[in-house]
Write an enzyme that holds these catalytic residues in place. Structure first.
Site, PDB file in Angstrom:
ATOM      1  N   ASP A 274      23.867  35.371  59.484  1.00 31.24           N
ATOM      2  CA  ASP A 274      24.146  33.634  59.436  1.00 31.24           C
ATOM      3  C   ASP A 274      22.905  33.118  60.013  1.00 31.24           C
ATOM      4  O   ASP A 274      21.709  33.700  60.234  1.00 31.24           O
ATOM      5  CB  ASP A 274      25.116  33.479  60.523  1.00 31.24           C
ATOM      6  CG  ASP A 274      25.890  32.388  60.158  1.00 31.24           C
ATOM      7  OD1 ASP A 274      25.529  31.358  59.533  1.00 31.24           O
ATOM      8  OD2 ASP A 274      27.436  32.417  60.336  1.00 31.24           O
TER       9      ASP A 274
ATOM     10  N   ARG B 292      35.857  32.759  54.161  1.00 30.11           N
ATOM     11  CA  ARG B 292      36.030  31.405  54.160  1.00 30.11           C
ATOM     12  C   ARG B 292      34.661  30.535  54.030  1.00 30.11           C
ATOM     13  O   ARG B 292      34.107  29.864  54.976  1.00 30.11           O
ATOM     14  CB  ARG B 292      36.622  30.736  55.626  1.00 30.11           C
ATOM     15  CG  ARG B 292      37.942  30.965  55.826  1.00 30.11           C
ATOM     16  CD  ARG B 292      38.426  30.951  57.198  1.00 30.11           C
ATOM     17  NE  ARG B 292      38.146  29.699  57.783  1.00 30.11           N
ATOM     18  CZ  ARG B 292      39.156  28.728  57.719  1.00 30.11           C
ATOM     19  NH1 ARG B 292      40.315  28.575  57.068  1.00 30.11           N
ATOM     20  NH2 ARG B 292      38.671  27.743  58.276  1.00 30.11           N
TER      21      ARG B 292
ATOM     22  N   ASP C 275      52.415  39.862  28.335  1.00 27.66           N
ATOM     23  CA  ASP C 275      53.111  39.012  29.400  1.00 27.66           C
ATOM     24  C   ASP C 275      54.459  39.881  29.596  1.00 27.66           C
ATOM     25  O   ASP C 275      55.066  40.557  28.615  1.00 27.66           O
ATOM     26  CB  ASP C 275      53.571  37.683  28.519  1.00 27.66           C
ATOM     27  CG  ASP C 275      54.029  36.911  29.301  1.00 27.66           C
ATOM     28  OD1 ASP C 275      53.574  36.203  30.207  1.00 27.66           O
ATOM     29  OD2 ASP C 275      55.100  36.673  29.067  1.00 27.66           O
TER      30      ASP C 275
ATOM     31  N   GLY D 118      19.236  34.406  58.841  1.00 28.74           N
ATOM     32  CA  GLY D 118      18.707  34.268  57.700  1.00 28.74           C
ATOM     33  C   GLY D 118      19.615  33.206  56.969  1.00 28.74           C
ATOM     34  O   GLY D 118      20.810  32.681  57.328  1.00 28.74           O
ATOM     35  N   ASP D 119      19.170  32.619  55.952  1.00 29.19           N
ATOM     36  CA  ASP D 119      19.649  31.632  55.066  1.00 29.19           C
ATOM     37  C   ASP D 119      20.110  32.435  53.721  1.00 29.19           C
ATOM     38  O   ASP D 119      19.303  32.791  52.980  1.00 29.19           O
ATOM     39  CB  ASP D 119      18.950  30.696  54.701  1.00 29.19           C
ATOM     40  CG  ASP D 119      19.546  29.426  53.927  1.00 29.19           C
ATOM     41  OD1 ASP D 119      20.430  29.709  53.128  1.00 29.19           O
ATOM     42  OD2 ASP D 119      19.133  28.135  53.987  1.00 29.19           O
ATOM     43  N   PHE D 120      21.407  32.448  53.487  1.00 31.51           N
ATOM     44  CA  PHE D 120      21.794  33.480  52.369  1.00 31.51           C
ATOM     45  C   PHE D 120      21.351  32.662  50.945  1.00 31.51           C
ATOM     46  O   PHE D 120      21.316  33.409  50.095  1.00 31.51           O
ATOM     47  CB  PHE D 120      23.413  33.759  52.550  1.00 31.51           C
ATOM     48  CG  PHE D 120      24.434  32.693  52.939  1.00 31.51           C
ATOM     49  CD1 PHE D 120      24.492  31.730  51.892  1.00 31.51           C
ATOM     50  CD2 PHE D 120      25.447  33.056  53.756  1.00 31.51           C
ATOM     51  CE1 PHE D 120      25.450  30.666  52.060  1.00 31.51           C
ATOM     52  CE2 PHE D 120      26.330  32.059  53.792  1.00 31.51           C
ATOM     53  CZ  PHE D 120      26.505  30.926  52.958  1.00 31.51           C
TER      54      PHE D 120
HETATM   55  C1  LIG Z   1      59.062  43.279  37.241  1.00 29.76           C
HETATM   56  C2  LIG Z   1      57.359  43.283  37.616  1.00 29.76           C
HETATM   57  C3  LIG Z   1      56.616  42.493  37.163  1.00 29.76           C
HETATM   58  N1  LIG Z   1      55.082  42.739  37.932  1.00 29.76           N
HETATM   59  C4  LIG Z   1      54.215  41.691  37.534  1.00 29.76           C
HETATM   60  C5  LIG Z   1      53.454  42.301  36.365  1.00 29.76           C
HETATM   61  C6  LIG Z   1      52.654  40.922  35.879  1.00 29.76           C
HETATM   62  O1  LIG Z   1      51.545  40.818  36.604  1.00 29.76           O
HETATM   63  C7  LIG Z   1      53.630  39.789  36.627  1.00 29.76           C
HETATM   64  C8  LIG Z   1      54.406  38.968  35.332  1.00 29.76           C
HETATM   65  O2  LIG Z   1      53.617  37.880  35.137  1.00 29.76           O
HETATM   66  P1  LIG Z   1      52.722  37.832  33.962  1.00 29.76           P
HETATM   67  O3  LIG Z   1      52.888  36.154  33.277  1.00 29.76           O
HETATM   68  O4  LIG Z   1      53.027  38.733  32.578  1.00 29.76           O
HETATM   69  O5  LIG Z   1      51.214  38.131  34.269  1.00 29.76           O
HETATM   70  P2  LIG Z   1      50.531  37.710  35.492  1.00 29.76           P
HETATM   71  O6  LIG Z   1      50.432  35.899  35.667  1.00 29.76           O
HETATM   72  O7  LIG Z   1      50.367  38.136  36.534  1.00 29.76           O
HETATM   73  O8  LIG Z   1      48.970  37.715  34.866  1.00 29.76           O
HETATM   74  P3  LIG Z   1      48.272  36.971  33.485  1.00 29.76           P
HETATM   75  O9  LIG Z   1      49.094  36.118  32.922  1.00 29.76           O
HETATM   76  O10 LIG Z   1      46.757  36.630  33.918  1.00 29.76           O
HETATM   77  O11 LIG Z   1      48.219  37.933  32.395  1.00 29.76           O
HETATM   78  O12 LIG Z   1      54.713  40.496  37.276  1.00 29.76           O
HETATM   79  C9  LIG Z   1      55.132  43.785  38.773  1.00 29.76           C
HETATM   80  O13 LIG Z   1      53.776  43.915  39.226  1.00 29.76           O
HETATM   81  N2  LIG Z   1      55.892  44.453  39.064  1.00 29.76           N
HETATM   82  C10 LIG Z   1      57.355  44.556  38.598  1.00 29.76           C
HETATM   83  O14 LIG Z   1      58.034  45.490  39.058  1.00 29.76           O
END
Ligand SMILES: Cc1cn([C@H]2C[C@H](O)[C@@H](COP(=O)(O)OP(=O)(O)OP(=O)(O)O)O2)c(=O)[nH]c1=O
Length: 688
Positions: free
Chosen positions: A555, A597, A92, A580-582
């Site tokens: 398709d 989509r 996080d 075809g039908d996928f």
């Molecule tokens: C400050 C900063 C953050 N970030 C991103 C990293 C993290 O992906 C996000 C912070 O959110 P997080 O909550 O840490 O992560 P997330 O929601 O992307 O993914 P998950 O909870 O599924 O693990 O911000 C960048 O990509 N570049 C940056 O410079």
């Protein structure tokens, strides 16, 4: 590379293991993949709602959130009949400035507030990381936890209002902590970085490599003592605390916390969580103090300022006991601003009134647009600008009175411009918006899609209440036709309806196609198959954007036989058509399967059938690309679109994490997502 050197002794040990990244962050995936570990992605469902006011220091909040993200996945996998992973990694990232924790902005205004706070100042980026080691036992699973954090300091240049808004409008800030991405456009805002750059991007790679190295070296040396132990607990002086969920007072919303989840309650064995912050230890579970993190480990140095945004622990506890819940996705600042606003405001402000009127009256605007489009008002004014209402009425064969009202409505909606020629005579012409999108041969004409909205979606929406009550699509009520398969039974049942539907899909593909085709570097793919590719408009965008790529449009026969009406697509010899039908037929062989989509039309069971067929047709390295409006993307219309899918099909809009989950069940990993500014979000995953 240093990280590889540190990891190389343990890579053979990791290689037979199921390693799971509990994150939907494309940045984390990219960073970890570069280390050479093979892993799967199962994004965590843990809601980031821990009560920040109860943490003494911001890194503790990030670490606890990382732990909960990883644990949620570690617990879910065996219960959802997936395999028990050997290791789950959660992370996080938060940005902190002036005592505030900034997470991902919830909208552009939130991004603006965050970025203007960061302008011209130094801030800290913390990433908390949790590694959960899972050990299957006869009566359940044991979980062991290693966690750590990293701090990086970043200084922003002074940002002018124009810069701020240009950056916000690029769309980049929305899924990133603090509202910026240092690795892309956001890098231009940065004066300096002190510490691990990857930490800012969401994953402290170097620190992680050191931890992994410590864990596995440690395990090698301790394996003689206890060969059954996966873990580290036996050598740790802090291995005694047993928790099955976060302390109750940490969660802001009890209904969302893991505590109340049946999944957690049915967990067969307790979780061993190692508190790594306190006390010295020679075990790898002990936090390695790093240069970047040392300063902040001193909790007494962290103090929230006495500002509007401060919540004391006591206040938060009181909130919990009064059962006050904060909106789930609202950032801390906003939540508090909201509650302050609630107390102060005695009546709604102008913005509130505008917003609610827009929602209540939105259908009138849509229907005025549909009607003007159907009566070819925009076509007429494109070829003959400057007509007055009487002249327009005559040409479209309508009453003067009604035409006047319609033209004025279009003016107020920004679709037409009016000029007063004389005091009695007002003349009309198309605005830029109408010139781009609304007349039949406009470069990005949505004319046919608007007809589809008017003729098909509008009647279906008038039965929305029944769709909600009954849980089924409303074709029978709206059109008197039973539709087991909406394509075979509804859209392709008559030539006229079929052509209208194909025209609609053609026009939407022309508008969105380029952004989808250019979302990723696809130069390594030589052949693609556009499943349900209809008229080939999307395929054509792919061959235009990628000179080395040939695309087969696959398709239904009823569609392919009509596709030749759509020139000039048939003049591109890199686009071919197969009928075809996928769901039933063998799929054409390709390196890349495009689903633009398509999946939103189908319920989960059918999506699994299709993904499993694609997975069978894919060799490792081949990819599947999904283009859709995702619920967590950037358009505010994705949730209403989900209602639309419900009234129209048996399908639904989904979150990125839902697609990631589905794809991982079919052996896909390495998932990335791009939010285009063009309606669609584009998701790519590779066969592992
Ligand atoms: C400050 C900063 C953050 N970030 C991103 C990293 C993290 O992906 C996000 C912070 O959110 P997080 O909550 O840490 O992560 P997330 O929601 O992307 O993914 P998950 O909870 O599924 O693990 O911000 C960048 O990509 N570049 C940056 O410079």
């Amino acid at each position: 590379m240093r990280a590889t050197m540190l990891l190389s002794p343990v890579i053979p040990k990791l290689s037979g293991k199921l390693i799971v990244l509990a994150s939907g962050s494309p940045r984390r995936l990219e960073i970890l993949r570069n280390v050479g570990i093979r892993f799967e992605v199962v994004p965590s469902w843990f809601k980031e709602t821990l009560n920040k006011g109860l943490f003494k220091a911001p890194h503790e909040y990030a670490v606890e959130t990382a732990k909960q993200k990883a644990l949620e996945v570690a617990r879910r996998m065996p219960l959802k009949h997936l395999k028990t992973p050997d290791m789950v990694i959660g992370a996080d990232t938060i940005v902190t400035i002036d005592g505030m924790i900034l997470e991902k902005p919830i909208d552009k205004q939130d991004a603006y507030r965050m970025l203007s706070r960061l302008s011209g100042k130094e801030h800290s980026v913390f990433t908390g990381v949790a590694i959960v080691i899972c050990h299957e036992k006869e009566n359940g699973v044991d979980y062991q936890m290693i966690d750590f954090f990293e701090e990086t300091k970043v200084k922003f240049a002074h940002l002018s209002e124009d810069m701020l808004w240009e950056y916000i409008n690029s769309g980049e800030p929305m899924d990133k902590a603090g509202g910026y991405g240092i690795q892309a456009l956001g890098g231009m805002l940065v004066e300096y970085v002190h510490g691990d750059f990857f930490n800012v991007m969401g994953f402290p790679l170097n620190h992680f490599c050191k931890q992994i190295s410590l864990i596995y070296n440690h395990r090698t040396t301790s394996s003689n003592q206890d060969s059954a132990s996966v873990g580290l607990s036996h050598n740790s002086p802090h291995n005694t605390s047993i928790l099955t969920q976060p302390p109750p007072n940490l969660t802001a919303q009890s209904s969302q916390s893991p505590t109340s989840s049946p999944i957690h309650n049915s967990s067969p064995s307790p979780i061993q969580i190692h508190h790594t912050q306190d006390g010295p230890s020679s075990s790898p579970v002990h936090k390695v103090k790093r240069k970047g993190s040392e300063g902040t480990a001193d909790e007494s140095s962290w103090k929230l300022p006495d500002s509007l945004f401060t919540h004391t622990a006591a206040e938060c506890e009181r909130q919990d006991s009064e059962n006050t819940t904060l909106p789930q996705t609202t950032s801390r600042e906003q939540a508090i601003e909201l509650s302050v606003a609630e107390h102060e405001a005695s009546e709604p402000n102008k913005e509130d009134l505008e917003k609610i009127t827009e929602l209540v009256d939105g259908f009138k605007a849509s229907k005025a647009l549909f009607t003007a489009s159907r009566l070819h008002v925009f076509d007429l004014l494109q070829s003959r600008p400057g007509l007055d209402a009487t002249q327009v009425a005559q040409e479209i064969e309508a009453s003067v009175k009604g035409t006047e009202r319609l033209l004025e409505a279009c003016v107020s909606l920004g679709l037409l411009k009016s000029k007063e020629r004389t005091s009695q005579k007002t003349v009309y012409e198309n605005t830029r918006l109408a010139a781009w999108f609304l007349w039949s041969d406009a470069p990005f004409s949505l004319h046919e899609y608007i007809q589809h909205c008017n003729n098909t979606l509008w009647p279906l929406f008038s039965h929305l209440e029944s769709a909600v009550r009954e849980g089924t699509n409303q074709h029978e009520k709206a059109f008197g036709k039973k539709s087991k398969d909406i394509f075979q039974d509804a859209y392709f049942s008559s030539k006229e309806v079929k052509l209208r539907f194909m025209n609609a899909m053609h026009s939407i593909a022309k508008v969105t196609g380029k952004a989808v085709a250019t979302a990723f570097d696809l130069s390594s793919y030589k052949t693609a198959c556009d499943l349900g590719g209809c008229t080939g408009a999307m395929a054509y965008e792919f061959t235009t954007a990628h000179p080395g790529l040939s695309v087969t449009v696959f398709d239904l026969p009823a569609v392919v036989e009509m596709s030749e009406h759509f020139h000039p697509l048939h003049t591109d010899n890199r686009v071919s058509f197969v009928a075809g039908d996928f769901f039933k037929d063998e799929l054409p062989k390709a390196d890349l399967y495009i689903l633009a989509r398509i999946l939103h039309d189908w319920p989960d069971e059918k999506v699994h059938v299709l993904l499993s067929k694609i997975a069978d047709a894919c060799k490792p390295g081949c990819a599947v690309l999904i283009a859709e409006t995702m619920l967590d993307g950037q358009t505010p219309y994705s949730a209403p679109q989900s209602v639309n899918m419900h009234a129209q099909t048996e399908g639904m809009k989904r979150r990125e994490s839902q697609y990631a989950d589905m794809l991982s069940k079919h052996g896909f990993g390495c998932m990335r997502v791009v939010h285009t500014l063009n309606f669609l979000d584009v998701f790519i995953a590779n066969k592992m």
